[in-house]
Design a protein around this motif. Structure first.
Motif, PDB file in Angstrom:
ATOM      1  N   SER A  45     -47.715 -26.579   1.212  1.00 48.85           N
ATOM      2  CA  SER A  45     -48.716 -26.372   2.258  1.00 48.85           C
ATOM      3  C   SER A  45     -48.972 -27.658   3.033  1.00 48.85           C
ATOM      4  O   SER A  45     -49.147 -27.642   4.261  1.00 48.85           O
ATOM      5  N   ALA A  46     -48.987 -28.776   2.323  1.00 43.80           N
ATOM      6  CA  ALA A  46     -49.269 -30.073   2.963  1.00 43.80           C
ATOM      7  C   ALA A  46     -48.177 -30.445   3.960  1.00 43.80           C
ATOM      8  O   ALA A  46     -48.471 -30.824   5.096  1.00 43.80           O
ATOM      9  N   VAL A  47     -46.918 -30.334   3.548  1.00 43.27           N
ATOM     10  CA  VAL A  47     -45.838 -30.762   4.439  1.00 43.27           C
ATOM     11  C   VAL A  47     -45.550 -29.733   5.529  1.00 43.27           C
ATOM     12  O   VAL A  47     -44.961 -30.076   6.558  1.00 43.27           O
ATOM     13  N   ALA A  48     -45.963 -28.472   5.325  1.00 40.00           N
ATOM     14  CA  ALA A  48     -45.704 -27.433   6.327  1.00 40.00           C
ATOM     15  C   ALA A  48     -46.818 -27.340   7.360  1.00 40.00           C
ATOM     16  O   ALA A  48     -46.720 -26.552   8.302  1.00 40.00           O
ATOM     17  N   ALA A  49     -47.854 -28.157   7.209  1.00 42.90           N
ATOM     18  CA  ALA A  49     -49.012 -28.063   8.091  1.00 42.90           C
ATOM     19  C   ALA A  49     -48.660 -28.339   9.551  1.00 42.90           C
ATOM     20  O   ALA A  49     -49.311 -27.816  10.458  1.00 42.90           O
ATOM     21  N   ASP A  50     -47.615 -29.162   9.793  1.00 42.15           N
ATOM     22  CA  ASP A  50     -47.232 -29.464  11.169  1.00 42.15           C
ATOM     23  C   ASP A  50     -46.216 -28.468  11.725  1.00 42.15           C
ATOM     24  O   ASP A  50     -45.718 -28.628  12.830  1.00 42.15           O
ATOM     25  N   GLY A  51     -45.915 -27.423  10.958  1.00 35.29           N
ATOM     26  CA  GLY A  51     -44.997 -26.389  11.421  1.00 35.29           C
ATOM     27  C   GLY A  51     -43.544 -26.628  11.094  1.00 35.29           C
ATOM     28  O   GLY A  51     -42.698 -25.783  11.364  1.00 35.29           O
ATOM     29  N   VAL A  52     -43.235 -27.786  10.512  1.00 37.99           N
ATOM     30  CA  VAL A  52     -41.842 -28.123  10.221  1.00 37.99           C
ATOM     31  C   VAL A  52     -41.742 -28.770   8.850  1.00 37.99           C
ATOM     32  O   VAL A  52     -42.568 -29.620   8.506  1.00 37.99           O
ATOM     33  N   ILE A  53     -40.753 -28.352   8.053  1.00 33.70           N
ATOM     34  CA  ILE A  53     -40.451 -29.035   6.797  1.00 33.70           C
ATOM     35  C   ILE A  53     -39.134 -29.777   6.999  1.00 33.70           C
ATOM     36  O   ILE A  53     -38.081 -29.166   7.183  1.00 33.70           O
ATOM     37  N   HIS A  54     -39.200 -31.099   7.026  1.00 27.01           N
ATOM     38  CA  HIS A  54     -38.024 -31.924   7.282  1.00 27.01           C
ATOM     39  C   HIS A  54     -37.100 -31.917   6.061  1.00 27.01           C
ATOM     40  O   HIS A  54     -37.551 -31.695   4.930  1.00 27.01           O
ATOM     41  N   PRO A  55     -35.811 -32.148   6.273  1.00 23.07           N
ATOM     42  CA  PRO A  55     -34.845 -32.149   5.157  1.00 23.07           C
ATOM     43  C   PRO A  55     -35.242 -33.077   4.014  1.00 23.07           C
ATOM     44  O   PRO A  55     -35.093 -32.697   2.838  1.00 23.07           O
ATOM     45  N   ALA A  56     -35.744 -34.277   4.329  1.00 25.97           N
ATOM     46  CA  ALA A  56     -36.145 -35.213   3.275  1.00 25.97           C
ATOM     47  C   ALA A  56     -37.327 -34.665   2.484  1.00 25.97           C
ATOM     48  O   ALA A  56     -37.416 -34.855   1.267  1.00 25.97           O
ATOM     49  N   GLU A  57     -38.229 -33.967   3.181  1.00 24.96           N
ATOM     50  CA  GLU A  57     -39.382 -33.362   2.501  1.00 24.96           C
ATOM     51  C   GLU A  57     -38.933 -32.201   1.626  1.00 24.96           C
ATOM     52  O   GLU A  57     -39.428 -32.039   0.503  1.00 24.96           O
ATOM     53  N   HIS A  58     -38.011 -31.400   2.150  1.00 25.69           N
ATOM     54  CA  HIS A  58     -37.491 -30.275   1.351  1.00 25.69           C
ATOM     55  C   HIS A  58     -36.807 -30.790   0.089  1.00 25.69           C
ATOM     56  O   HIS A  58     -37.000 -30.245  -1.003  1.00 25.69           O
ATOM     57  N   ALA A  59     -36.020 -31.865   0.248  1.00 29.02           N
ATOM     58  CA  ALA A  59     -35.312 -32.431  -0.908  1.00 29.02           C
ATOM     59  C   ALA A  59     -36.296 -32.913  -1.966  1.00 29.02           C
ATOM     60  O   ALA A  59     -36.083 -32.720  -3.170  1.00 29.02           O
ATOM     61  N   MET A  60     -37.406 -33.530  -1.528  1.00 27.91           N
ATOM     62  CA  MET A  60     -38.397 -33.993  -2.496  1.00 27.91           C
ATOM     63  C   MET A  60     -39.143 -32.820  -3.116  1.00 27.91           C
ATOM     64  O   MET A  60     -39.495 -32.855  -4.295  1.00 27.91           O
ATOM     65  N   LEU A  61     -39.379 -31.773  -2.348  1.00 26.82           N
ATOM     66  CA  LEU A  61     -40.018 -30.581  -2.915  1.00 26.82           C
ATOM     67  C   LEU A  61     -39.159 -29.987  -4.023  1.00 26.82           C
ATOM     68  O   LEU A  61     -39.675 -29.556  -5.061  1.00 26.82           O
ATOM     69  N   VAL A  62     -37.863 -29.962  -3.805  1.00 24.37           N
ATOM     70  CA  VAL A  62     -36.942 -29.481  -4.836  1.00 24.37           C
ATOM     71  C   VAL A  62     -37.010 -30.376  -6.065  1.00 24.37           C
ATOM     72  O   VAL A  62     -37.027 -29.899  -7.208  1.00 24.37           O
TER      73      VAL A  62
END
Length: 263
Positions: free
Chosen positions: A134-151
């Protein structure tokens, strides 16, 4: 409490009649209070650890692309408001966020710490991950680096990568009428919404109606706000738990409607 008094009294009565009953009842009350205090203490420990670990990991996640922007700081501050943190808890959350974005922050150690205090309860771990998405998607975009860290976070919590896909699907705007990763629901086709709905329930489009219903009921049971609160989820995060159940229910409705039309 009454059960503890009765059982203690009956055990005491077996050994000492009425006097034994009174002594046994008193001991039962003492035992009940000790167990109650221990349970409350455990829940409070989980709640405190949940907030601090959530914001520490959030700090690290916001820095995943190399720097923490003002927008990302505002996202964290918005979470303080959304979770209705009191001043003392807010101060701890801010300190944890700062700790998380420091160069020497040990993400794996933090996740291991939360695993320990949460008792590895799946629903709490999933809610922890949901806050991060929810925190990283708040701006409408999940960047690849953020997705990788979420994984990486999901794996550190012992959750499958599919959990990240499930939560990203929830936040794409197809559910709850919010803008999320990838745009609002009005911008997505019916087929895209249906694809996300299957991801939310964690089932394949080829699953039978019974399998889909079973998955839906299991998710609703696991994510019931009252059940999560009893396991240590802070009351301030109840709104997010309720939101999650609404999104699960809406996903199920989308799938049912689509199958009725195709049938």
């Amino acid at each position: 409490m009454l059960v503890a008094l009765f059982l203690g009294g009956m055990i005491g009565y077996a050994f000492g009649r009425f006097t034994g009953f009174l002594i046994g009842a008193a001991l039962g009350a003492v035992a009940f209070n000790i167990l109650k205090d221990r349970l409350l203490g455990k829940i409070q420990n989980i709640q405190s650890g949940f907030v601090e670990s959530v914001f520490a990991v959030m700090g690290a996640l916001c820095k995943a692309d190399g720097q923490v922007t003002r927008d990302e700081i505002q996202v964290a501050e918005a979470m303080f408001v959304r979770f209705r943190l009191n001043e003392a808890t807010k101060a701890k959350a801010k300190a944890a966020f700062g700790r998380g974005k420091s160069p020497d922050f040990d993400l794996d150690a933090e996740l291991a710490h939360f695993l320990k205090i949460s008792g590895r309860q799946p629903a709490l771990l999933q809610m922890f991950l949901q806050v991060q998405v929810s925190a990283v998607a708040a701006d409408g975009v999940i960047h690849p680096a953020e997705h990788a860290m979420l994984v990486r976070i999901a794996r550190g919590l012992g959750l499958p990568e599919s959990q990240v896909d499930q939560l990203e699907a929830m936040l794409r705007g197809s559910f709850g009428g919010r803008a999320g990763a990838g745009g609002g629901s009005a911008q997505r086709s019916s087929s895209q919404q249906l694809e996300d709905a299957y991801k939310v329930l964690g089932v394949s489009p080829s699953a039978s109606d019974d399998e889909i219903k079973k998955a839906y009921r299991k998710l609703m049971s696991e994510n019931h706000p009252d059940k999560l609160a009893g396991r240590g989820l802070p009351e301030t995060m109840r709104e997010m738990a309720e939101e999650r159940t609404r999104e699960i229910s809406h996903a199920y409705d989308i799938i049912k409607d689509a199958r009725k039309k195709s049938g």
